[in-house]
Design an enzyme around this catalytic site. Structure first.
Site, mmCIF file in Angstrom:
data_model
loop_
_atom_site.group_PDB
_atom_site.id
_atom_site.type_symbol
_atom_site.label_atom_id
_atom_site.label_comp_id
_atom_site.label_asym_id
_atom_site.label_seq_id
_atom_site.Cartn_x
_atom_site.Cartn_y
_atom_site.Cartn_z
ATOM 1 N N ASP A 103 4.838 0.594 11.932
ATOM 2 C CA ASP A 103 3.618 -0.063 11.440
ATOM 3 C C ASP A 103 3.515 -1.531 11.861
ATOM 4 O OD1 ASP A 103 2.864 2.289 10.292
ATOM 5 O OD2 ASP A 103 3.295 1.702 8.233
ATOM 6 N N LYS A 145 0.845 -1.213 0.000
ATOM 7 C CA LYS A 145 0.000 0.000 0.000
ATOM 8 C C LYS A 145 0.871 1.250 0.000
ATOM 9 C CE LYS A 145 -1.812 1.524 4.054
ATOM 10 N NZ LYS A 145 -1.447 2.935 4.299
ATOM 11 N N ASN A 146 1.886 1.261 0.874
ATOM 12 C CA ASN A 146 2.645 2.500 1.067
ATOM 13 C C ASN A 146 3.567 2.843 -0.091
ATOM 14 O OD1 ASN A 146 1.314 2.841 3.416
ATOM 15 N ND2 ASN A 146 3.048 2.464 4.774
ATOM 16 N N CYS A 189 -5.053 12.766 13.478
ATOM 17 C CA CYS A 189 -4.862 11.352 13.210
ATOM 18 C C CYS A 189 -5.051 10.615 14.516
ATOM 19 C CB CYS A 189 -3.447 11.192 12.667
ATOM 20 S SG CYS A 189 -2.851 9.524 12.671
ATOM 21 N N ARG A 244 0.043 14.885 13.209
ATOM 22 C CA ARG A 244 0.926 14.483 12.106
ATOM 23 C C ARG A 244 1.071 15.690 11.184
ATOM 24 N NH1 ARG A 244 -0.773 8.606 9.925
ATOM 25 N NH2 ARG A 244 1.082 8.856 8.643
ATOM 26 N N ARG A 249 -8.477 -0.666 5.050
ATOM 27 C CA ARG A 249 -7.650 0.378 4.429
ATOM 28 C C ARG A 249 -6.281 -0.172 4.042
ATOM 29 N NH1 ARG A 249 -6.704 5.331 7.873
ATOM 30 N NH2 ARG A 249 -5.511 5.724 6.007
HETATM 31 C C1 UD1 Z 1 4.376 6.773 6.281
HETATM 32 C C2 UD1 Z 1 3.470 5.590 6.177
HETATM 33 C C3 UD1 Z 1 2.962 5.179 7.549
HETATM 34 C C4 UD1 Z 1 4.128 4.954 8.505
HETATM 35 C C5 UD1 Z 1 5.042 6.176 8.504
HETATM 36 C C6 UD1 Z 1 6.304 5.974 9.327
HETATM 37 C C7 UD1 Z 1 2.477 5.882 3.995
HETATM 38 C C8 UD1 Z 1 1.255 6.166 3.198
HETATM 39 N N1 UD1 Z 1 2.334 5.926 5.326
HETATM 40 O O1 UD1 Z 1 3.588 7.864 6.784
HETATM 41 O O2 UD1 Z 1 2.225 3.959 7.406
HETATM 42 O O3 UD1 Z 1 3.631 4.759 9.805
HETATM 43 O O4 UD1 Z 1 5.457 6.495 7.153
HETATM 44 O O5 UD1 Z 1 7.015 4.884 8.849
HETATM 45 O O6 UD1 Z 1 3.533 5.596 3.463
HETATM 46 N N2 UD1 Z 1 6.615 14.548 10.328
HETATM 47 C C9 UD1 Z 1 6.724 15.894 10.624
HETATM 48 N N3 UD1 Z 1 6.468 16.794 9.626
HETATM 49 C C10 UD1 Z 1 6.117 16.398 8.357
HETATM 50 C C11 UD1 Z 1 6.033 15.023 8.068
HETATM 51 C C12 UD1 Z 1 6.279 14.119 9.079
HETATM 52 O O7 UD1 Z 1 7.040 16.277 11.741
HETATM 53 O O8 UD1 Z 1 5.902 17.265 7.505
HETATM 54 C C13 UD1 Z 1 6.886 13.552 11.392
HETATM 55 C C14 UD1 Z 1 5.682 12.657 11.704
HETATM 56 O O9 UD1 Z 1 4.784 13.272 12.611
HETATM 57 C C15 UD1 Z 1 6.354 11.417 12.263
HETATM 58 C C16 UD1 Z 1 7.675 11.361 11.476
HETATM 59 O O10 UD1 Z 1 7.853 12.648 10.903
HETATM 60 O O11 UD1 Z 1 6.649 11.612 13.621
HETATM 61 C C17 UD1 Z 1 7.686 10.339 10.362
HETATM 62 O O12 UD1 Z 1 6.523 10.498 9.582
HETATM 63 P P1 UD1 Z 1 6.498 10.179 8.030
HETATM 64 O O13 UD1 Z 1 7.647 9.290 7.695
HETATM 65 O O14 UD1 Z 1 6.359 11.450 7.277
HETATM 66 O O15 UD1 Z 1 5.139 9.372 7.899
HETATM 67 P P2 UD1 Z 1 4.154 9.350 6.673
HETATM 68 O O16 UD1 Z 1 4.888 9.512 5.398
HETATM 69 O O17 UD1 Z 1 2.993 10.240 6.945
#
Ligand code: UD1
Length: 424
Positions: free
Chosen positions: A307, A22-23, A117, A122, A399
């Site tokens: 995850d 999915k990711n 979330c 997030r 999902r």
């Molecule tokens: C992706 C995955 C999710 C997984 C996560 C971490 C998808 C669709 N989802 O989510 O299943 O749990 O990676 O492996 O691929 N952060 C910030 N600012 C930002 C973006 C992120 O502070 O602009 C923080 C987040 O709150 C979190 C950390 O960075 O603490 C990592 O998040 P991130 O790797 O961005 O997660 P996603 O890409 O949303």
């Protein structure tokens, strides 16, 4: 609504194929927006609610799509909109992946801000920072991220991410591939799903080096074209199925994997006493007579994935002794704990760590969760619980898991999907 009704106590055994990830599917689908040139044919796309929501978003933007037998065909030559509306973004945060490609292609986009979330705040500040570094002006107005290119095209830039973010790395990559000049992404996410996106973009004609490292260098190109592509396997689904084998004392082989992508999880299984055998793309887990407790800390790849944290916790309720589980990515991703405790587990929680006192005999009841992996954790607990466990609000599970009850049934579980009505 649907619920899963599980009669626990069946030892799982057999062979099952991993679904597509999915990711990785979500950013790959977003990247099809980058070019009007041709029709994409992408295989091994899992048939999941999040994938269907993303396809719906593409349709809203004006792309023509068809999705059958895990094959997605997309042509985005005639897009009519550059806006991702609230109604779709609120269903799925990963909709933010359209930010980079739409900005790169049209010089302007509006993407609704994702809301909160189930496991804490997030933010999307890093996505916005990356677009600004690449030369966009970004404003937040009426709940939308409005991003505009200054001049005719985004400009290559040096972007150093303060923390590793899968989503922000993906968005920056998609924005940078057609920017003018060179972009360097430092502290880029290393997750296999980002590597998959890089390979897809390369196949489209992008010039990316450093793939598989934390420094990605992108030389902007003038033109990208549609391609055929095979998505990678879902390491989290595979890890969950192996957990199902281990928690029931069973023996299961998951095929169609890349075992290296699961190494941190396989190592945790080994420490728990499981025997892991790898043959090509197949991973076999044989359970020990007695599971040992294993502490894990969820961190960015290649370390233990956040995850898989909830599923690991379900497993540790059956280990002989105490284990500690820490999540360093999401500090509040523990909403499965009260429900596990309702099933009879003994888990203490303090801030972002949990102590699991095992082994505990679990007894089935009605449980539910408000997020995807927590729901998977409750299904695992149901597989070992005495009597019947009903996991409500299965739409969270849908999902991210393709035909989960069919896969578990094929491995010998007693699990059925039924309709139910919640009180108003
Ligand atoms: C992706 C995955 C999710 C997984 C996560 C971490 C998808 C669709 N989802 O989510 O299943 O749990 O990676 O492996 O691929 N952060 C910030 N600012 C930002 C973006 C992120 O502070 O602009 C923080 C987040 O709150 C979190 C950390 O960075 O603490 C990592 O998040 P991130 O790797 O961005 O997660 P996603 O890409 O949303």
């Amino acid at each position: 609504m649907d619920k899963l009704v599980i009669r626990g106590g069946k030892r799982l055994g057999g062979t099952i194929a991993a679904s597509g990830s999915k990711n990785s599917a979500l950013p790959v689908i977003a990247a099809t927006l980058l070019t009007p040139d041709g029709t994409f044919v992408i295989d091994r796309i899992p048939d999941l609610k999040d994938v269907r929501t993303f396809i719906q978003l593409l349709g809203y933007l004006g792309a023509s799509t068809s999705f059958e037998n895990n094959r997605l065909t997309v042509c985005s030559s005639q897009l009519q909109s550059i806006e991702a509306p609230y109604e779709l973004v609120k269903k799925m945060r990963a909709s933010i992946y359209v930010l980079g490609p739409l900005l790169a292609r049209f010089g302007h986009t509006r993407v609704s801000l994702p809301g909160g979330c189930a496991f804490g705040p997030r933010p999307v500040d890093l996505h916005i920072m990356a677009m600004e570094k690449l030369g966009a002006t970004v404003t937040i107005e009426q709940g939308f991220i409005d991003a505009r290119v200054n001049g005719s095209r985004l400009r290559g830039a040096h972007i150093d991410f303060p923390i590793s973010s899968v989503g922000a790395t993906g968005n920056a990559l998609m924005a940078a591939v057609t920017a003018e000049g060179t972009t360097v992404l430092e502290n880029a996410a290393l997750e296999p799903e980002i590597e998959c996106l890089c390979r897809f973009l390369q196949k489209m004609g992008a010039n990316i080096s450093g793939i598989g490292t934390t420094t990605l260098v992108i030389e902007g190109v003038d033109r990208l074209t549609a391609v055929g592509f095979d998505n990678i396997f879902d390491r989290i689904e595979a890890g969950t199925l192996l957990c199902a084998a281990a928690i029931t004392g069973g023996s299961v082989t998951v095929t169609g994997t890349v075992p290296e992508h699961l190494e941190s999880v396989l190592e945790a299984f080994r420490q728990a006493g499981c025997t892991i055998t790898i043959k090509g793309d197949a991973i076999t887990l044989n359970s020990p007579a007695e599971l040992q407790p294993v502490d894990i800390t969820a961190r960015p790849y290649p370390e233990f994935p956040t995850d898989m944290q909830a599923q690991w916790m379900a497993l540790m309720t059956q280990a002989k002794g105490d284990s500690t589980i820490i999540d360093r990515i999401y500090l509040e991703r523990f909403n499965h704990i009260p429900e596990l405790n309702r099933l009879g587990a003994n888990i203490e929680i303090r801030d972002n760590w949990a102590k699991v006192h095992g082994p505990r005999e679990l007894t089935g009841t009605k449980v539910m969760s408000t997020d995807l992996r927590a729901s998977a954790c409750l299904v695992l607990a149901g597989l070992i619980a005495r009597q019947t466990t009903e996991v409500l609000r299965v739409y969270h599970l849908d999902r991210g898991y393709e035909a989960i009850e069919k896969k578990l049934t094929a491995l010998g579980a007693d699990i059925k999907r039924e309709k139910y009505q919640e009180f108003a």
